[in-house]
Design an enzyme around this catalytic site. Structure first.
Site, PDB file in Angstrom:
ATOM      1  N   CYS A 275     -10.702  -3.495  -4.124  1.00 41.50           N
ATOM      2  CA  CYS A 275      -9.538  -4.430  -4.604  1.00 41.50           C
ATOM      3  C   CYS A 275     -10.407  -5.524  -4.953  1.00 41.50           C
ATOM      4  O   CYS A 275      -9.925  -6.068  -6.167  1.00 41.50           O
ATOM      5  CB  CYS A 275      -8.667  -4.557  -3.416  1.00 41.50           C
ATOM      6  SG  CYS A 275      -7.740  -3.507  -3.217  1.00 41.50           S
TER       7      CYS A 275
ATOM      8  N   GLU B 232      -2.770  -4.782  -2.902  1.00 41.22           N
ATOM      9  CA  GLU B 232      -3.654  -5.673  -4.060  1.00 41.22           C
ATOM     10  C   GLU B 232      -3.790  -5.024  -5.306  1.00 41.22           C
ATOM     11  O   GLU B 232      -3.344  -5.532  -6.278  1.00 41.22           O
ATOM     12  CB  GLU B 232      -4.960  -6.213  -3.573  1.00 41.22           C
ATOM     13  CG  GLU B 232      -5.001  -6.992  -2.333  1.00 41.22           C
ATOM     14  CD  GLU B 232      -5.057  -6.032  -1.080  1.00 41.22           C
ATOM     15  OE1 GLU B 232      -4.770  -4.928  -0.917  1.00 41.22           O
ATOM     16  OE2 GLU B 232      -5.990  -6.713  -0.186  1.00 41.22           O
TER      17      GLU B 232
ATOM     18  N   CYS C  39     -10.296  -5.148   0.542  1.00 45.68           N
ATOM     19  CA  CYS C  39     -11.366  -4.035   0.467  1.00 45.68           C
ATOM     20  C   CYS C  39     -12.198  -4.377  -0.711  1.00 45.68           C
ATOM     21  O   CYS C  39     -11.823  -5.010  -1.748  1.00 45.68           O
ATOM     22  CB  CYS C  39     -10.838  -2.812   0.606  1.00 45.68           C
ATOM     23  SG  CYS C  39     -10.364  -2.176  -0.788  1.00 45.68           S
TER      24      CYS C  39
ATOM     25  N   ASN D 189       0.981  -1.213   0.067  1.00 45.77           N
ATOM     26  CA  ASN D 189       0.028   0.179   0.031  1.00 45.77           C
ATOM     27  C   ASN D 189       0.874   1.106   0.063  1.00 45.77           C
ATOM     28  O   ASN D 189       2.063   1.315   0.437  1.00 45.77           O
ATOM     29  CB  ASN D 189      -1.143  -0.111   1.076  1.00 45.77           C
ATOM     30  CG  ASN D 189      -0.482  -0.252   2.459  1.00 45.77           C
ATOM     31  OD1 ASN D 189       0.520  -0.765   2.611  1.00 45.77           O
ATOM     32  ND2 ASN D 189      -1.308   0.464   3.626  1.00 45.77           N
ATOM     33  N   ILE D 190       0.214   2.091  -0.587  1.00 42.55           N
ATOM     34  CA  ILE D 190       0.905   3.620  -0.789  1.00 42.55           C
ATOM     35  C   ILE D 190       0.009   4.709  -0.302  1.00 42.55           C
ATOM     36  O   ILE D 190      -0.990   4.967  -1.191  1.00 42.55           O
ATOM     37  CB  ILE D 190       1.760   3.832  -2.105  1.00 42.55           C
ATOM     38  CG1 ILE D 190       2.483   2.501  -2.653  1.00 42.55           C
ATOM     39  CG2 ILE D 190       2.482   5.430  -2.268  1.00 42.55           C
ATOM     40  CD1 ILE D 190       3.117   2.471  -3.962  1.00 42.55           C
ATOM     41  N   GLU D 191       0.552   5.221   0.697  1.00 40.36           N
ATOM     42  CA  GLU D 191      -0.692   6.383   1.091  1.00 40.36           C
ATOM     43  C   GLU D 191      -0.364   7.811   0.610  1.00 40.36           C
ATOM     44  O   GLU D 191       0.905   7.743  -0.112  1.00 40.36           O
ATOM     45  CB  GLU D 191      -0.957   6.146   2.666  1.00 40.36           C
ATOM     46  CG  GLU D 191      -1.461   4.800   3.054  1.00 40.36           C
ATOM     47  CD  GLU D 191      -1.635   4.615   4.507  1.00 40.36           C
ATOM     48  OE1 GLU D 191      -1.137   5.751   5.466  1.00 40.36           O
ATOM     49  OE2 GLU D 191      -2.240   3.818   5.143  1.00 40.36           O
TER      50      GLU D 191
ATOM     51  N   CYS E 268      -4.291   0.765  -2.311  1.00 41.89           N
ATOM     52  CA  CYS E 268      -4.050  -0.621  -1.719  1.00 41.89           C
ATOM     53  C   CYS E 268      -3.069  -1.521  -2.190  1.00 41.89           C
ATOM     54  O   CYS E 268      -2.691  -1.274  -3.586  1.00 41.89           O
ATOM     55  CB  CYS E 268      -5.198  -1.499  -1.673  1.00 41.89           C
ATOM     56  SG  CYS E 268      -6.634  -0.811  -0.635  1.00 41.89           S
TER      57      CYS E 268
END
Ligand code: THU
Length: 134
Positions: free
Chosen positions: A88, A54, A85, A41-43, A52
């Protein structure tokens, strides 16, 4: 590559997470058209732009021409292991020729595992067949 190898790759991928806001680090390893791809994940400070693990992984696969999703492993620190989620699930469905045949497994550092098929995670999902012919 065996299921255990895929689990190892997902745990390794989790280290690449950029999650300074949620502190919830997620790694994914997926087998697509016989090849393994990983993602984390990359926020973003603008929270809604976060991505996310996935989807990072499946988008990498598609960008490499691998289109047939076969298996998914997700690694988080959650107990019980968390499931993907909804966004995804929908994106993974796009690349599953047979969702009942795609296993999604979630693991954590305690060694707990939960598994589903993609068909169980997104039953009767939107698959584009309802779209008008092009
Ligand atoms: N996250 C994932 O990477 N995969 C999921 O299936 C659930 C949520 C990420 C998004 C966000 O960076 C953090 O976990 C908290 O929601």
């Amino acid at each position: 590559m065996s299921k255990d190898d895929l689990v190892g790759k997902a745990i390794e991928a989790q280290r690449g997470a950029y999650a300074p806001y949620s502190k919830f680090r997620v790694g994914a390893a997926i087998r697509v058209s016989g090849q393994v791809f990983t993602g984390a994940n990359i926020e973003n400070a603008s929270y809604g732009l976060s991505m996310c693990a996935e989807r990072t992984a499946i988008y990498a696969a598609v960008n490499h021409g691998a289109l047939e999703l076969q298996e998914v492993v997700v690694s988080t620190d959650a107990s019980p292991p968390s499931s993907p989620c909804g966004a995804c699930r929908q994106v993974l469905l796009e690349f599953a020729a047979d969702p009942a045949n795609v296993t999604v497994t979630s693991v954590n550092p305690a060694g707990e595992h939960r598994s589903w098929t993609l068909a169980q995670l997104i039953p009767d999902g939107f698959n584009g067949r309802e779209l008008p012919p092009t």
